[in-house]
Design an enzyme around this catalytic site. Structure first.
Site, mmCIF file in Angstrom:
data_model
loop_
_atom_site.group_PDB
_atom_site.id
_atom_site.type_symbol
_atom_site.label_atom_id
_atom_site.label_comp_id
_atom_site.label_asym_id
_atom_site.label_seq_id
_atom_site.Cartn_x
_atom_site.Cartn_y
_atom_site.Cartn_z
ATOM 1 N N ARG A 141 78.942 61.233 26.156
ATOM 2 C CA ARG A 141 80.143 60.479 25.820
ATOM 3 C C ARG A 141 80.729 60.002 27.146
ATOM 4 N NH1 ARG A 141 80.408 65.359 22.850
ATOM 5 N NH2 ARG A 141 80.259 65.063 20.577
ATOM 6 N N LYS A 167 83.764 67.777 23.600
ATOM 7 C CA LYS A 167 84.439 67.688 22.309
ATOM 8 C C LYS A 167 84.320 69.011 21.565
ATOM 9 C CE LYS A 167 84.748 64.656 18.265
ATOM 10 N NZ LYS A 167 84.151 63.480 17.590
ATOM 11 N N HIS A 197 79.419 53.942 24.014
ATOM 12 C CA HIS A 197 78.867 54.909 23.062
ATOM 13 C C HIS A 197 77.514 54.450 22.521
ATOM 14 C CE1 HIS A 197 80.164 58.739 21.428
ATOM 15 N NE2 HIS A 197 79.638 58.423 20.263
ATOM 16 N N ARG A 213 74.739 56.174 24.228
ATOM 17 C CA ARG A 213 74.501 57.532 23.684
ATOM 18 C C ARG A 213 73.702 57.444 22.387
ATOM 19 N NH1 ARG A 213 76.812 62.940 23.068
ATOM 20 N NH2 ARG A 213 77.590 63.301 20.955
ATOM 21 N N HIS A 262 76.423 68.055 18.862
ATOM 22 C CA HIS A 262 76.929 67.901 17.492
ATOM 23 C C HIS A 262 77.100 69.261 16.839
ATOM 24 C CE1 HIS A 262 75.256 63.522 17.041
ATOM 25 N NE2 HIS A 262 76.426 63.572 17.655
ATOM 26 N N TYR A 267 70.739 59.177 12.896
ATOM 27 C CA TYR A 267 69.760 58.460 13.719
ATOM 28 C C TYR A 267 68.430 58.260 13.007
ATOM 29 C CZ TYR A 267 73.300 59.269 17.185
ATOM 30 O OH TYR A 267 74.501 59.279 17.843
#
Length: 345
Positions: free
Chosen positions: A204, A229, A293, A296, A319, A328
């Site tokens: 990120r 995050k 982003h 990424r 994640h 994805y």
């Protein structure tokens, strides 16, 4: 409803005046508004000057509209609560702004009287009417639910506040060739190193900008992403080519605190980084709508297409849920390439 409405000062108080020809049905309708009053001397109906009423009567929202005194004090209490729970500064600002917007909408009510119907009205008459995203609506729901869980006296039933149905929007992804075209079009060493690092490690932009030189582990060929995050640490990949680029960059720029610093020191700004990418994409002839982003997203997609297990990709990206990483599989064209188009048979 055939009417004319405008904002006024009625006895020194901001109100909305509504004018219409005498009609029993219209009078009954205007009376359904909270605190609607008739002025015999001025010959108009008038209502509280709130965001909800302005939207209903198609009047522009005023920047001066704010929550009532109780609401303002509650927002400050909410901020302190979030701070004590160690929420990130970004989340604190996002949730506080969302709550402020909702309490402004309800600024004629005491906190204890705000109920679930007010949340529905806010969603319909403010968020949907102004075509704000479902993501913004979801953030507001998060803020409202969290806030009213800590309010002692409330009419809100937080478990009955519904969330918007999420839009299933697939991320834009660049091909490997497009990524390298962007990097080749980035002549400035600092800018090229930043973009290369973001892509090659699946970072990120906040993670890249908060990174420090000591987070680059050239022995183990890993990058230590700290306090990301969800306040989680993780390790991600360090590319051999990017390591060479980082060494060249370090010799030239000699960063003191952060790996990437502004012209006068301190952390490099995300806005500047976004401008760097935009200009590089233009020079490279990339027409897609992309952000930092996107790099990424492209990293994750290219890993998937090269046969990397989704569980590893999840760990590299940080994640919490595998469902997030599963997106994805929908943007990878590796499997689609194997399908023979019936038109070509």
């Amino acid at each position: 409803m055939n009417y004319k409405a405008k904002t006024i000062l009625h006895k020194g108080t901001p109100r909305i005046a509504v004018y219409f020809e005498k009609n029993a049905a219209l009078i009954a309708r205007i009376k359904t508004f909270e605190d609607a009053r008739w002025s015999a001397s001025k010959q108009y109906w008038h209502l509280p000057d709130t965001a909800a009423n302005r939207l209903h009567f198609k009047l522009p929202l005023a920047h001066t509209l704010v929550p009532n005194a109780e609401g303002i004090a509650s927002i400050e209490t909410f901020k302190r609560y979030l701070l004590s729970k160690r929420y990130s500064p970004n989340t604190i600002n996002t949730y506080s702004d969302a709550l402020k917007s909702f309490l402004t909408f309800c600024n004629t009510k005491a906190l204890k009287d705000i109920n679930n119907q007010d949340v529905i009205a806010y969603n319909n008459d403010y968020i949907l009417k102004n075509k704000f995203s479902s993501s913004f609506q979801n953030q507001t729901v998060n803020a409202i639910k969290l806030f009213f869980k800590i309010v002692k006296e409330t009419s809100i039933e937080t478990d009955k506040i519904h969330r918007p149905k999420r839009e299933k929007v697939l991320p834009n992804v660049l091909s490997k060739e497009e990524v390298f075209r962007i990097l080749d079009a980035t002549e400035n060493l600092k800018h090229r190193t930043l973009l290369a690092l973001v892509y090659s490690a699946g970072l990120r932009i906040s993670e890249a900008l908060e990174m420090k030189p000591k987070d680059i582990d050239s022995i183990r060929m890993l990058i230590h992403v700290k306090n990301a995050k969800g306040k989680k640490d993780r390790y991600t990949l360090l590319s051999e080519k990017v390591l060479l680029l980082l060494r060249e960059y370090y010799m030239v720029y000699k960063p003191k605190e952060y790996l990437f610093e502004g012209q006068f020191g301190g952390m490099y700004s995300s806005r500047s980084a976004q401008i760097v990418l935009k200009k590089a994409a233009e020079r490279a002839g990339i027409k897609k709508s992309i952000t930092l982003h996107t790099l990424r997203h492209s990293f994750a997609t290219h890993l998937l297409e090269s046969g990397t297990d989704l569980r590893y990709i999840q760990d590299l990206l940080g994640h919490s849920s595998p469902k997030t990483t599963m997106i994805y599989t929908h943007v990878s064209n590796d499997s689609l390439k194997k399908i023979k188009n019936p038109f070509d048979v």
